[in-house]
Enzyme design. Sequence first.
Site, PDB file in Angstrom:
ATOM      1  CG  HIS A 112      32.944  41.319  43.565  1.00 21.31           C
ATOM      2  ND1 HIS A 112      33.474  42.563  43.294  1.00 21.31           N
ATOM      3  CD2 HIS A 112      31.988  41.096  42.637  1.00 21.31           C
ATOM      4  CE1 HIS A 112      32.868  43.062  42.215  1.00 21.31           C
ATOM      5  NE2 HIS A 112      31.952  42.197  41.797  1.00 21.31           N
ATOM      6  CB  SER A 151      37.218  52.839  39.881  1.00 27.49           C
ATOM      7  OG  SER A 151      37.061  51.431  39.661  1.00 27.49           O
TER       8      SER A 151
HETATM    9  C1  BV8 Z   1      30.476  38.779  35.324  1.00 22.12           C
HETATM   10  C2  BV8 Z   1      36.989  39.879  43.815  1.00 22.12           C
HETATM   11  C3  BV8 Z   1      29.053  37.463  34.024  1.00 22.12           C
HETATM   12  C4  BV8 Z   1      38.292  39.187  43.543  1.00 22.12           C
HETATM   13  C5  BV8 Z   1      36.587  41.324  41.893  1.00 22.12           C
HETATM   14  C6  BV8 Z   1      35.345  41.088  29.131  1.00 22.12           C
HETATM   15  C7  BV8 Z   1      35.576  39.745  29.398  1.00 22.12           C
HETATM   16  C8  BV8 Z   1      35.030  39.086  30.510  1.00 22.12           C
HETATM   17  C9  BV8 Z   1      34.262  39.801  31.395  1.00 22.12           C
HETATM   18  C10 BV8 Z   1      34.067  41.134  31.116  1.00 22.12           C
HETATM   19  C11 BV8 Z   1      34.570  41.789  30.000  1.00 22.12           C
HETATM   20  N1  BV8 Z   1      34.167  43.086  30.035  1.00 22.12           N
HETATM   21  C12 BV8 Z   1      33.425  43.281  31.134  1.00 22.12           C
HETATM   22  C13 BV8 Z   1      33.356  42.095  31.780  1.00 22.12           C
HETATM   23  C14 BV8 Z   1      32.712  41.848  32.993  1.00 22.12           C
HETATM   24  C15 BV8 Z   1      33.775  41.897  34.084  1.00 22.12           C
HETATM   25  C16 BV8 Z   1      34.267  43.322  34.228  1.00 22.12           C
HETATM   26  O1  BV8 Z   1      33.521  44.166  34.654  1.00 22.12           O
HETATM   27  N2  BV8 Z   1      35.532  43.559  33.856  1.00 22.12           N
HETATM   28  C17 BV8 Z   1      36.087  44.908  33.972  1.00 22.12           C
HETATM   29  C18 BV8 Z   1      37.593  44.800  34.231  1.00 22.12           C
HETATM   30  C19 BV8 Z   1      35.780  45.671  32.694  1.00 22.12           C
HETATM   31  N3  BV8 Z   1      33.055  41.474  35.245  1.00 22.12           N
HETATM   32  C20 BV8 Z   1      33.060  40.192  35.583  1.00 22.12           C
HETATM   33  O2  BV8 Z   1      33.727  39.327  35.051  1.00 22.12           O
HETATM   34  C21 BV8 Z   1      32.103  39.870  36.714  1.00 22.12           C
HETATM   35  N4  BV8 Z   1      31.303  38.736  36.370  1.00 22.12           N
HETATM   36  O3  BV8 Z   1      30.403  39.696  34.566  1.00 22.12           O
HETATM   37  O4  BV8 Z   1      29.733  37.625  35.220  1.00 22.12           O
HETATM   38  C22 BV8 Z   1      29.995  36.711  33.134  1.00 22.12           C
HETATM   39  C23 BV8 Z   1      30.099  35.362  33.353  1.00 22.12           C
HETATM   40  C24 BV8 Z   1      30.923  34.642  32.514  1.00 22.12           C
HETATM   41  C25 BV8 Z   1      31.655  35.274  31.492  1.00 22.12           C
HETATM   42  C26 BV8 Z   1      31.566  36.663  31.314  1.00 22.12           C
HETATM   43  C27 BV8 Z   1      30.739  37.392  32.150  1.00 22.12           C
HETATM   44  C28 BV8 Z   1      32.854  39.525  37.975  1.00 22.12           C
HETATM   45  C29 BV8 Z   1      33.647  40.713  38.425  1.00 22.12           C
HETATM   46  C30 BV8 Z   1      34.189  40.445  39.831  1.00 22.12           C
HETATM   47  C31 BV8 Z   1      35.704  40.436  39.808  1.00 22.12           C
HETATM   48  N5  BV8 Z   1      36.191  40.322  41.177  1.00 22.12           N
HETATM   49  N6  BV8 Z   1      36.964  41.196  43.180  1.00 22.12           N
HETATM   50  C32 BV8 Z   1      39.423  39.811  44.293  1.00 22.12           C
HETATM   51  O5  BV8 Z   1      39.221  40.795  45.042  1.00 22.12           O
HETATM   52  O6  BV8 Z   1      40.539  39.284  44.140  1.00 22.12           O
HETATM   53  S1  BV8 Z   1      36.595  42.862  41.202  1.00 22.12           S
HETATM   54  C33 BV8 Z   1      37.553  43.899  42.106  1.00 22.12           C
HETATM   55  O7  BV8 Z   1      37.849  44.983  41.269  1.00 22.12           O
HETATM   56  C34 BV8 Z   1      36.881  44.511  43.294  1.00 22.12           C
HETATM   57  O8  BV8 Z   1      36.053  43.624  43.979  1.00 22.12           O
HETATM   58  C35 BV8 Z   1      36.123  45.651  42.716  1.00 22.12           C
HETATM   59  O9  BV8 Z   1      34.855  45.279  42.277  1.00 22.12           O
HETATM   60  C36 BV8 Z   1      36.961  45.987  41.527  1.00 22.12           C
HETATM   61  C37 BV8 Z   1      37.800  47.198  41.834  1.00 22.12           C
HETATM   62  O10 BV8 Z   1      36.938  48.204  41.826  1.00 22.12           O
HETATM   63  P1  BV8 Z   1      36.910  49.213  43.065  1.00 22.12           P
HETATM   64  O11 BV8 Z   1      36.470  48.522  44.291  1.00 22.12           O
HETATM   65  O12 BV8 Z   1      36.117  50.332  42.580  1.00 22.12           O
HETATM   66  O13 BV8 Z   1      38.412  49.606  43.306  1.00 22.12           O
HETATM   67  P2  BV8 Z   1      39.331  50.496  42.375  1.00 22.12           P
HETATM   68  O14 BV8 Z   1      40.700  50.281  42.850  1.00 22.12           O
HETATM   69  O15 BV8 Z   1      39.005  50.259  40.950  1.00 22.12           O
HETATM   70  O16 BV8 Z   1      38.864  51.993  42.708  1.00 22.12           O
HETATM   71  C38 BV8 Z   1      39.035  52.505  44.008  1.00 22.12           C
HETATM   72  C39 BV8 Z   1      38.268  53.810  44.061  1.00 22.12           C
HETATM   73  O17 BV8 Z   1      38.363  54.316  45.386  1.00 22.12           O
HETATM   74  C40 BV8 Z   1      38.849  54.871  43.124  1.00 22.12           C
HETATM   75  O18 BV8 Z   1      37.784  55.511  42.433  1.00 22.12           O
HETATM   76  C41 BV8 Z   1      39.519  55.845  44.092  1.00 22.12           C
HETATM   77  O19 BV8 Z   1      39.401  57.193  43.631  1.00 22.12           O
HETATM   78  C42 BV8 Z   1      38.683  55.678  45.326  1.00 22.12           C
HETATM   79  N7  BV8 Z   1      39.372  55.993  46.589  1.00 22.12           N
HETATM   80  C43 BV8 Z   1      40.701  55.929  46.879  1.00 22.12           C
HETATM   81  N8  BV8 Z   1      40.884  56.297  48.180  1.00 22.12           N
HETATM   82  C44 BV8 Z   1      39.664  56.580  48.697  1.00 22.12           C
HETATM   83  C45 BV8 Z   1      38.699  56.384  47.687  1.00 22.12           C
HETATM   84  N9  BV8 Z   1      37.380  56.580  47.895  1.00 22.12           N
HETATM   85  C46 BV8 Z   1      37.000  56.991  49.119  1.00 22.12           C
HETATM   86  N10 BV8 Z   1      37.869  57.205  50.152  1.00 22.12           N
HETATM   87  C47 BV8 Z   1      39.203  57.009  49.960  1.00 22.12           C
HETATM   88  N11 BV8 Z   1      40.062  57.233  50.978  1.00 22.12           N
END
Ligand code: BV8
Length: 243
Positions: free
Chosen positions: A119, A188
């Site tokens: 990303h 997540s």
């Molecule tokens: C794409 C960079 C093709 C920016 C990020 C509807 C409309 C449009 C798109 C979509 C849609 N439905 C689905 C999609 C696709 C969409 C998507 O997946 N949406 C989600 C919300 C459903 N994806 C995209 O758009 C991707 N591109 O699909 O391209 C396309 C092209 C054109 C049109 C349509 C599609 C691009 C996605 C990239 C977004 N950018 N980051 C920035 O950082 O500002 S995403 C960002 O959120 C992060 O990079 C990461 O990927 C995500 C968060 O996830 P996690 O890293 O897992 O973090 P989170 O907080 O969720 O979880 C933390 C975990 O850690 C928890 O489980 C917790 O329990 C655990 N934890 C906590 N403490 C600890 C721990 N684990 C270990 N040790 C600890 N101490």
Amino acid sequence: MKDLTELARALREATHVCVLTGSGISAESGVPTFRDAQQGLWARHEPTDLATPEAFARDPDTVWQWYRWRRRLVAEAEPNPGHHALAELASWHGNLALITQNVDGLHQRAGHPDVIEFHGNIHRNLCHREGKPVTVDDDTERPPTCPQCGAPVRPGVVWFGESIPQKALDAALDAAGSCELFIAIGTSATVYPAAGLAEIARDNGRSVVEINPDATPMSDHADLILRAPAGEALSALLQAIKD
Ligand code: BV8
């Protein structure tokens, strides 16, 4: 303990290992995870409202300031034992591909070579018109302008609705498709296509491991789970490898 011993054995036996990290591995460095990044000033925004091209077009200053706030926060952070242990495991194993969803650069600061930045990276900035990397002072209230063409500058990260950079996508698909062992750490498993990488390994009949203190949508598909924080689990794993 049994699971740790089992994972250490699997690591020894696997010729190709693929690791996917999420913001959870940086949580112990004090970098809020994506879901809880909304603290204080940012409590009224959803990340998916800020991390999009539409948000930047609508309100570039607010989006830019959110990234400035995160860059400053990351600059104060240090890699934690999880980042360091993973870098040591990679060097010990010799064929461990690391794909990170994180944009904080902490894996690289822990000395991890060859990080696939799925990303992008918050320390990189791009010309919004040409998409090329530009060098600017980014600690500003408003987006700087591109030194070449005068267009606004944007953060070098992948926003929701944007495609993954082709080079990173190809490398990640190759790593997930050719590994015998896939380990998801601190994610997540809710954002695609990153979350789909574990599914590729599973569909190829490979072992899928989750390291996360909480359950996620991929937990039911994991062959092995270390229900623990990344720093603790990875440090223990490194020790188990050495024993
Ligand atoms: C794409 C960079 C093709 C920016 C990020 C509807 C409309 C449009 C798109 C979509 C849609 N439905 C689905 C999609 C696709 C969409 C998507 O997946 N949406 C989600 C919300 C459903 N994806 C995209 O758009 C991707 N591109 O699909 O391209 C396309 C092209 C054109 C049109 C349509 C599609 C691009 C996605 C990239 C977004 N950018 N980051 C920035 O950082 O500002 S995403 C960002 O959120 C992060 O990079 C990461 O990927 C995500 C968060 O996830 P996690 O890293 O897992 O973090 P989170 O907080 O969720 O979880 C933390 C975990 O850690 C928890 O489980 C917790 O329990 C655990 N934890 C906590 N403490 C600890 C721990 N684990 C270990 N040790 C600890 N101490």
